[in-house]
Write a protein that holds these residues in place. Sequence first.
Motif, mmCIF file in Angstrom:
data_model
loop_
_atom_site.group_PDB
_atom_site.id
_atom_site.type_symbol
_atom_site.label_atom_id
_atom_site.label_comp_id
_atom_site.label_asym_id
_atom_site.label_seq_id
_atom_site.Cartn_x
_atom_site.Cartn_y
_atom_site.Cartn_z
ATOM 1 N N UNK A 57 -28.098 2.210 -6.369
ATOM 2 C CA UNK A 57 -29.383 1.785 -6.945
ATOM 3 C C UNK A 57 -30.324 1.544 -5.775
ATOM 4 N N UNK A 58 -31.441 2.249 -5.741
ATOM 5 C CA UNK A 58 -32.260 2.192 -4.534
ATOM 6 C C UNK A 58 -33.751 2.224 -4.832
ATOM 7 N N UNK A 59 -34.521 1.802 -3.843
ATOM 8 C CA UNK A 59 -35.980 1.789 -3.931
ATOM 9 C C UNK A 59 -36.539 3.173 -3.629
ATOM 10 N N UNK A 60 -37.813 3.380 -3.983
ATOM 11 C CA UNK A 60 -38.485 4.626 -3.626
ATOM 12 C C UNK A 60 -38.949 5.446 -4.801
ATOM 13 N N UNK A 61 -38.925 4.880 -6.014
ATOM 14 C CA UNK A 61 -39.292 5.648 -7.196
ATOM 15 C C UNK A 61 -40.750 6.079 -7.206
ATOM 16 N N UNK A 106 -27.102 8.428 -7.985
ATOM 17 C CA UNK A 106 -28.049 7.452 -7.463
ATOM 18 C C UNK A 106 -29.170 7.288 -8.473
ATOM 19 N N UNK A 107 -29.644 6.071 -8.630
ATOM 20 C CA UNK A 107 -30.715 5.779 -9.582
ATOM 21 C C UNK A 107 -31.790 4.989 -8.861
ATOM 22 N N UNK A 108 -33.021 5.479 -8.906
ATOM 23 C CA UNK A 108 -34.137 4.755 -8.306
ATOM 24 C C UNK A 108 -35.024 4.202 -9.403
ATOM 25 N N UNK A 109 -35.411 2.954 -9.251
ATOM 26 C CA UNK A 109 -36.233 2.282 -10.242
ATOM 27 C C UNK A 109 -37.020 1.185 -9.554
ATOM 28 N N UNK A 110 -37.833 0.463 -10.310
ATOM 29 C CA UNK A 110 -38.613 -0.628 -9.737
ATOM 30 C C UNK A 110 -37.674 -1.778 -9.381
ATOM 31 N N UNK A 111 -37.785 -2.284 -8.175
ATOM 32 C CA UNK A 111 -36.879 -3.348 -7.744
ATOM 33 C C UNK A 111 -37.091 -4.641 -8.522
ATOM 34 N N UNK A 112 -38.255 -4.811 -9.139
ATOM 35 C CA UNK A 112 -38.531 -6.022 -9.907
ATOM 36 C C UNK A 112 -37.889 -6.008 -11.293
ATOM 37 N N UNK A 113 -37.343 -4.861 -11.710
ATOM 38 C CA UNK A 113 -36.771 -4.741 -13.046
ATOM 39 C C UNK A 113 -35.305 -5.168 -13.022
ATOM 40 N N UNK A 114 -35.090 -6.479 -13.036
ATOM 41 C CA UNK A 114 -33.729 -7.012 -12.941
ATOM 42 C C UNK A 114 -32.880 -6.571 -14.131
ATOM 43 N N UNK A 115 -33.487 -6.536 -15.322
ATOM 44 C CA UNK A 115 -32.738 -6.127 -16.499
ATOM 45 C C UNK A 115 -32.159 -4.731 -16.364
ATOM 46 N N UNK A 116 -32.943 -3.819 -15.782
ATOM 47 C CA UNK A 116 -32.455 -2.447 -15.620
ATOM 48 C C UNK A 116 -31.381 -2.375 -14.543
ATOM 49 N N UNK A 123 -17.787 2.738 -16.137
ATOM 50 C CA UNK A 123 -17.402 4.082 -15.706
ATOM 51 C C UNK A 123 -16.444 4.054 -14.520
ATOM 52 N N UNK A 124 -16.052 2.857 -14.088
ATOM 53 C CA UNK A 124 -15.121 2.742 -12.973
ATOM 54 C C UNK A 124 -15.734 3.031 -11.624
ATOM 55 N N UNK A 125 -17.016 2.709 -11.479
ATOM 56 C CA UNK A 125 -17.717 2.975 -10.222
ATOM 57 C C UNK A 125 -18.158 1.680 -9.543
ATOM 58 N N UNK A 126 -18.199 1.705 -8.228
ATOM 59 C CA UNK A 126 -18.757 0.618 -7.438
ATOM 60 C C UNK A 126 -20.269 0.809 -7.338
ATOM 61 N N UNK A 127 -20.991 -0.268 -7.057
ATOM 62 C CA UNK A 127 -22.447 -0.210 -6.964
ATOM 63 C C UNK A 127 -22.888 -0.565 -5.546
ATOM 64 N N UNK A 128 -23.798 0.240 -5.024
ATOM 65 C CA UNK A 128 -24.402 -0.013 -3.711
ATOM 66 C C UNK A 128 -25.904 -0.164 -3.898
ATOM 67 N N UNK A 129 -26.469 -1.222 -3.341
ATOM 68 C CA UNK A 129 -27.917 -1.421 -3.351
ATOM 69 C C UNK A 129 -28.508 -0.938 -2.037
ATOM 70 N N UNK A 130 -29.626 -0.229 -2.111
ATOM 71 C CA UNK A 130 -30.345 0.204 -0.922
ATOM 72 C C UNK A 130 -31.814 -0.156 -1.049
ATOM 73 N N UNK A 131 -32.371 -0.676 0.009
ATOM 74 C CA UNK A 131 -33.780 -1.063 0.014
ATOM 75 C C UNK A 131 -33.915 -2.570 0.092
ATOM 76 N N UNK A 132 -34.758 -3.035 1.007
ATOM 77 C CA UNK A 132 -34.878 -4.477 1.246
ATOM 78 C C UNK A 132 -35.381 -5.219 0.012
ATOM 79 N N UNK A 133 -36.375 -4.654 -0.695
ATOM 80 C CA UNK A 133 -36.896 -5.358 -1.864
ATOM 81 C C UNK A 133 -35.857 -5.408 -2.984
ATOM 82 N N UNK A 134 -35.069 -4.352 -3.131
ATOM 83 C CA UNK A 134 -34.012 -4.335 -4.142
ATOM 84 C C UNK A 134 -32.993 -5.426 -3.848
ATOM 85 N N UNK A 135 -32.578 -5.534 -2.616
ATOM 86 C CA UNK A 135 -31.597 -6.549 -2.238
ATOM 87 C C UNK A 135 -32.167 -7.954 -2.400
#
Length: 253
Positions: A70-74, A2-12, A23-35
């Motif tokens: 990828x989730x909010x809360x950093x 899991x990776x937490x970062x600023x939700x406004x950082x679209x590039x990241x 790496x053959x992994x699926x991505x899950x977004x968590x957090x209303x602002x991230x979505x």
Amino acid sequence: MAITTFSSNVGRIRSIAEAAEEAGREVLLLGSSMKRVVAVARDLGLMEGIKPFLAEDEFGYVPRDKVVVILTGSQGEPRAALAKIARDEMRNVAFSAGDTVVFSSRTIPGNEKAINDIKNGLIEQGIHIITDSEALVHVSGHPRRSELQQMYEWVRPQILVPVHGEAAHLTAHAELGLQSGIASVPRLRNGDMLRLAPGPAEVIDTAPHGRIYKDGSLIGDFEEMGIGERRKLSFAGHVSVNVVLDNRYDFLE
């Protein structure tokens, strides 16, 4: 993972999604602002080529080593996704011992305690934590002194107005501008009105500033809205007693 970062950082967010796909992994977004940010980014074409992300209710059906969250809360926000996971309060998603959480961010001064509380909650669950002090997992969006000086050499501004940060940051930025040969570096603080031209750049007036609070149809400042008293009540609580008296009872007997 899991990776937490600023939700406004679209590039990241995009970079993480691209790395996850390699790496053959699926991505899950968590957090209303991230979505919300990612939805806008898709509308603008900034997520072109990135396949759709998992839904929350699909998380439990995908092997743990095939998912990146990828989730909010950093910054320790108490209602963000990572804080809820640290408290084991998320409805469809929970981490397990052996999972890794990467803080792709730096601590904003003042958020230290809240962030440490989240880290401790995760560590108690057996989760491994990686921050920018252990690995290169974050690149600041703030330029360094040498980068600012390079920009000034390119742009050659006549006026520099430091506007971001606390007094120490504003003063240091102003000194750097003067050292870089910028002729005019006016001193501004919140509410100052700056005239750039004609004539020399100077503060000519002030404007109302500060926080304004709204409660229903009521609008006012800190004192008018009783914010201080409300904060005390939110921590200490209150007791209300409602007693109805009428002539059917004789309390003198």
